[in-house]
Design a protein around this motif. Sequence first.
Motif, PDB file in Angstrom:
ATOM      1  N   THR A 110      40.207  25.721  54.163  1.00 36.21           N
ATOM      2  CA  THR A 110      41.150  26.273  55.515  1.00 36.21           C
ATOM      3  C   THR A 110      39.962  25.284  56.705  1.00 36.21           C
ATOM      4  OG1 THR A 110      42.423  27.643  54.071  1.00 36.21           O
ATOM      5  CG2 THR A 110      41.792  27.865  57.000  1.00 36.21           C
ATOM      6  N   PHE A 112      39.448  26.269  60.568  1.00 34.43           N
ATOM      7  CA  PHE A 112      40.414  26.995  60.852  1.00 34.43           C
ATOM      8  C   PHE A 112      40.522  26.783  63.180  1.00 34.43           C
ATOM      9  CE2 PHE A 112      38.402  30.273  57.977  1.00 34.43           C
ATOM     10  CZ  PHE A 112      40.000  30.567  57.910  1.00 34.43           C
ATOM     11  N   LYS A 113      41.106  26.760  63.955  1.00 30.73           N
ATOM     12  CA  LYS A 113      41.447  26.510  65.034  1.00 30.73           C
ATOM     13  C   LYS A 113      40.219  26.861  66.121  1.00 30.73           C
ATOM     14  CE  LYS A 113      46.037  25.681  65.331  1.00 30.73           C
ATOM     15  NZ  LYS A 113      45.746  24.198  65.659  1.00 30.73           N
ATOM     16  N   ARG A 114      39.764  28.384  65.852  1.00 31.38           N
ATOM     17  CA  ARG A 114      38.690  29.103  66.601  1.00 31.38           C
ATOM     18  C   ARG A 114      37.624  28.996  66.134  1.00 31.38           C
ATOM     19  NH1 ARG A 114      43.316  32.581  67.704  1.00 31.38           N
ATOM     20  NH2 ARG A 114      41.752  34.820  66.867  1.00 31.38           N
ATOM     21  N   ARG A 262      42.475  34.857  56.128  1.00 31.59           N
ATOM     22  CA  ARG A 262      42.674  34.079  57.172  1.00 31.59           C
ATOM     23  C   ARG A 262      43.251  35.848  58.253  1.00 31.59           C
ATOM     24  NH1 ARG A 262      46.925  30.530  56.165  1.00 31.59           N
ATOM     25  NH2 ARG A 262      48.582  32.102  56.370  1.00 31.59           N
ATOM     26  N   GLU A 263      44.157  36.655  57.509  1.00 32.35           N
ATOM     27  CA  GLU A 263      45.042  37.852  58.385  1.00 32.35           C
ATOM     28  C   GLU A 263      44.054  38.578  58.795  1.00 32.35           C
ATOM     29  OE1 GLU A 263      48.307  41.135  57.177  1.00 32.35           O
ATOM     30  OE2 GLU A 263      48.181  39.315  55.878  1.00 32.35           O
ATOM     31  N   ASN A 267      42.435  34.317  62.416  1.00 30.81           N
ATOM     32  CA  ASN A 267      41.881  32.915  63.075  1.00 30.81           C
ATOM     33  C   ASN A 267      43.140  31.894  62.385  1.00 30.81           C
ATOM     34  OD1 ASN A 267      40.902  30.343  64.686  1.00 30.81           O
ATOM     35  ND2 ASN A 267      38.640  31.356  63.854  1.00 30.81           N
ATOM     36  N   PRO A 268      43.806  31.448  63.253  1.00 25.72           N
ATOM     37  CA  PRO A 268      44.400  30.268  63.307  1.00 25.72           C
ATOM     38  C   PRO A 268      44.335  29.060  62.451  1.00 25.72           C
ATOM     39  CG  PRO A 268      44.540  29.929  65.831  1.00 25.72           C
ATOM     40  CD  PRO A 268      43.697  31.065  65.308  1.00 25.72           C
ATOM     41  N   VAL A 269      45.095  28.320  61.775  1.00 18.52           N
ATOM     42  CA  VAL A 269      44.240  27.199  60.623  1.00 18.52           C
ATOM     43  C   VAL A 269      45.023  25.700  61.252  1.00 18.52           C
ATOM     44  CG1 VAL A 269      44.881  26.027  58.718  1.00 18.52           C
ATOM     45  CG2 VAL A 269      44.998  28.565  58.478  1.00 18.52           C
ATOM     46  N   ASP A 270      43.599  25.280  62.193  1.00 17.71           N
ATOM     47  CA  ASP A 270      43.553  23.816  61.744  1.00 17.71           C
ATOM     48  C   ASP A 270      44.307  23.066  60.866  1.00 17.71           C
ATOM     49  OD1 ASP A 270      43.530  22.595  64.428  1.00 17.71           O
ATOM     50  OD2 ASP A 270      41.907  21.545  63.224  1.00 17.71           O
TER      51      ASP A 270
END
Length: 428
Positions: A110, A112-114, A262-263, A267-270
Amino acid sequence: MRAAGESDDAILARLRNLAPVEIPMRATGLPYGLFLDAGTPAERANADAVAAHMDALMRVPTIKAGAVMPDACPSGSQIGTIPVGGAVACENAIHPGFHSSDICCSVAVTIFKRDDDPSRVLDAVQRVTHFGPGGRADAIRPVFEGTEAFSDNPFLKDLETVALKHFGSQGDGNHFAYVGRLKSTGQIALVTHHGSRGLGAQLYKRGMTAARRHTAIVAPEVPAHNAWIEADGREGRDYWRALQVVRSWTKANHAIIHAMVREEIGNPVDDAFWNEHNFVFQRDDGLFYHGKGATPSWSGYAADDDGRTLIPLNMSEPILIVAHRDREGSLGFAPHGAGRNASRSRHLRENGDALAAELAALQASGLDIRSYCGIPDHSELPSAYKDAASVRAQIAKYDLAQVVDEIEPCGSIMAGDWERDAPWRKGR
């Protein structure tokens, strides 16, 4: 005969006259693709051992082609045991021994976006999952789509409890959670490595029982560890379906661990993808391609293939993100990691106190190396594995896969040496 009105005596007489046609072992083994270089004495000894096993293995009559990856090493003492890093293509045959008990051992990532603190991600992993033997105290429901297949398949019947207990957990040995940064963008990435846990181990045991029963009749010369299930028979069809269920479970197991992390960190997934490297695949030619610790490197190896796979090397090296090359001589496979030149016990015996110093040096360099049980497993340190640069060079030399990006290490978690403090060892 019964439908035609024949008596039981007539049927029995006919059966007694039926002599089974026994399939012999080949007198000599088929040639196979060898993509394993050896420079040092340890590498040459390892390569010789791998070759001895492959030479015997390629006498098995169902095998039509074989290959050895750069990370190859023996995986058993019985001659003709498929090595780690071995791949074979078989006709109308599924060999449980060629995928072993760690069915669908695989890696998932995974991205992460951030940006995030790598240690915070590792903390979240430690909170949400479990490393080592056994399952979770808190079962996760629902397990995954496809649980209804258990009761309908003789190879999976009554394994629902095992599937539930181990869902959302990691394994021991070389299974890990690794946090790093994407070389191209600097984004934080989480990679998990594990197989199908107790579910796969139980399916393997049942598969080996069926394979040995079948092979003892049709090919009694074939060693038990090379036994097979006839793919187009009833048991073969059931076993193939069971393998696909276990694959779905394993993919879902990676996914639920990543989702919980993630939860936890918010932090959202990219981006995300996964691949197995210890499984059986059927290609367009109808043959069954067994990869024992070998990464598929051909387009469409599975319905969810997105063209990328992962090759981890060791805890201090980048994880390679690679694109497919489909090299014919390698049966379309690439290595699944760095492999070993010596067994775990031999490595521990020969290196002794130097291993604690190696771990301390890794941690001093800034890597966050953790053991879930609190006791480090020195047999998993980088020195236990083949030289990562050499393996990478062989991937390029033999055009087995194309490196498109890397995940550079920040830290990792493994189960650790949980056996040292196990209750039975304390008692002893």
